[in-house]
Design an enzyme around this catalytic site. Structure first.
Site, mmCIF file in Angstrom:
data_model
loop_
_atom_site.group_PDB
_atom_site.id
_atom_site.type_symbol
_atom_site.label_atom_id
_atom_site.label_comp_id
_atom_site.label_asym_id
_atom_site.label_seq_id
_atom_site.Cartn_x
_atom_site.Cartn_y
_atom_site.Cartn_z
ATOM 1 N N SER A 146 4.058 2.947 8.219
ATOM 2 C CA SER A 146 3.658 1.874 7.315
ATOM 3 C C SER A 146 4.843 1.337 6.520
ATOM 4 O O SER A 146 5.715 2.091 6.091
ATOM 5 C CB SER A 146 2.592 2.379 6.339
ATOM 6 N N ASP A 205 -0.307 -7.497 1.908
ATOM 7 C CA ASP A 205 0.292 -6.159 1.913
ATOM 8 C C ASP A 205 1.809 -6.263 2.078
ATOM 9 O O ASP A 205 2.375 -5.978 3.129
ATOM 10 C CB ASP A 205 -0.324 -5.337 3.047
ATOM 11 N N HIS A 260 0.825 -1.219 0.000
ATOM 12 C CA HIS A 260 0.000 0.000 0.000
ATOM 13 C C HIS A 260 0.854 1.261 0.000
ATOM 14 O O HIS A 260 0.376 2.336 -0.368
ATOM 15 C CB HIS A 260 -0.983 -0.009 1.182
ATOM 16 N N GLU A 283 19.900 6.573 8.296
ATOM 17 C CA GLU A 283 19.488 7.803 8.961
ATOM 18 C C GLU A 283 18.903 7.507 10.337
ATOM 19 O O GLU A 283 18.221 6.500 10.536
ATOM 20 C CB GLU A 283 18.458 8.561 8.121
#
Length: 321
Positions: free
Chosen positions: A267, A169, A111, A129
């Protein structure tokens, strides 16, 4: 102005960047899921000697991660790309997360790659990072190397990803160049298991990301956040998301503690656990942040994660040297 080649189309009648979205029609959960995943012909491409090693000594309700604690967590950067394949560097927006699994590939959520506005594309993957406000990142007088930005060269979505239910997903991104590992950029391990029927319910796991840390203001964190959450029975998620069927094999239900949760911007990021699988203890990727309630961490509602163990054959099928 940065140039970005456009080449193909998917779903909407629009053109996409130079990477190719591949929809390979294969069965994800098959009889192979039950055999020892280490027999897969591509297993040698993952889980090298340095995978899953954290250099640190030691999200909503989370704490700042330490320098080198999660060297496999990456950020996905997006930009509006014009018909000539150009975008402005200053307009790159970082949203979802992902997880480095070897020198060439990142695992994330589907997604994060298809549910975007028109002409808004993934244009880079940022590795190494910790604090988005500094480059390089420093801690206790020691500084890590500067972060590394790499463009995607290929995106592989799960062929049966379904947005209304967020089923399947999972996605794999191939980097345009191989990563050079150091203490702050290295891959996580994939679960070395042939018995996928062992339940994780009751186990603690860790989630990391730069997502929203203040629901009221929508403010995201400038420093990578990490939080420990319990894996709970999927029936708890089914009660919360009663309009979405939750699969107790393909998905994990995680959290349910007020003040602790993954949230918008997290996500695609990793759900991790330290395990040994008969060897040294390392971090392993067990889940991918998929979806949850809009007011993350404001109630005892858990969130839904993709169960990576069930997608190991699919992931390995879609990586190459």
């Amino acid at each position: 102005m940065r140039s970005f080649l456009l080449s193909t189309t998917i779903k909407r009648n629009i053109q996409m960047p130079k990477w190719t979205i591949i929809l390979l029609w294969a069965v994800c959960v098959s009889a192979r899921t039950q055999r020892n995943i280490m027999d897969h012909p591509n297993w040698h491409l993952v889980n090298d000697d340095i995978c899953g090693l954290s250099m640190s000594q030691r999200i909503i309700g989370g704490m700042n991660a330490r320098l080198g604690q999660y060297p496999w967590v990456v950020r996905l950067g997006y930009a509006f790309v014009n018909k000539n394949g150009e975008y402005l560097e200053k307009n790159v927006t970082f949203g979802c997360g992902g997880t480095l699994i070897n020198k060439d590939y990142v695992v994330t959520a589907s997604h994060c790659l298809v549910d975007s506005p028109k002409d808004f594309y993934l244009v880079r993957i940022r590795l190494g990072e910790l604090n988005v406000m500094s480059n390089p990142d420093c801690e206790n007088g020691y500084c890590a190397p500067k972060y590394v930005d790499i463009e995607p060269s290929e995106i592989i979505l799960h062929e049966t990803y379904n947005k209304p239910t967020f089923r399947h997903d999972v996605a794999v991104i191939r980097l345009s160049q191989s990563v050079s590992f150091n203490e702050y950029i290295r891959p996580i391990c994939l679960p070395e298991t042939g018995n996928l029927d062992v339940s994780l319910v009751g186990q603690q796991a860790e989630v990391a990301g730069w997502g929203v840390v203040d629901i009221e203001s929508g403010r995201s964190s400038s420093v990578l956040q990490a939080v420990k959450l319990p894996i709970v029975p999927t029936v708890l998620c089914q009660r919360i998301f009663d309009h979405i069927p939750i699969d107790d094999v393909l998905q994990l239900c995680v959290g349910g503690q007020i003040g602790k949760d993954s949230c918008r911007g997290d996500s695609g990021g990793p759900l991790m656990r330290v395990d040994s699988f008969g060897g040294p203890y390392k971090y392993y990727l067990f889940g991918i942040v998929s979806f949850g309630t809009a007011r993350c961490g404001a109630s005892t509602s858990p969130a839904v994660y993709t169960n990576v163990a069930r997608y190991l054959p699919w992931i390995l099928d879609h990586v190459s040297p």
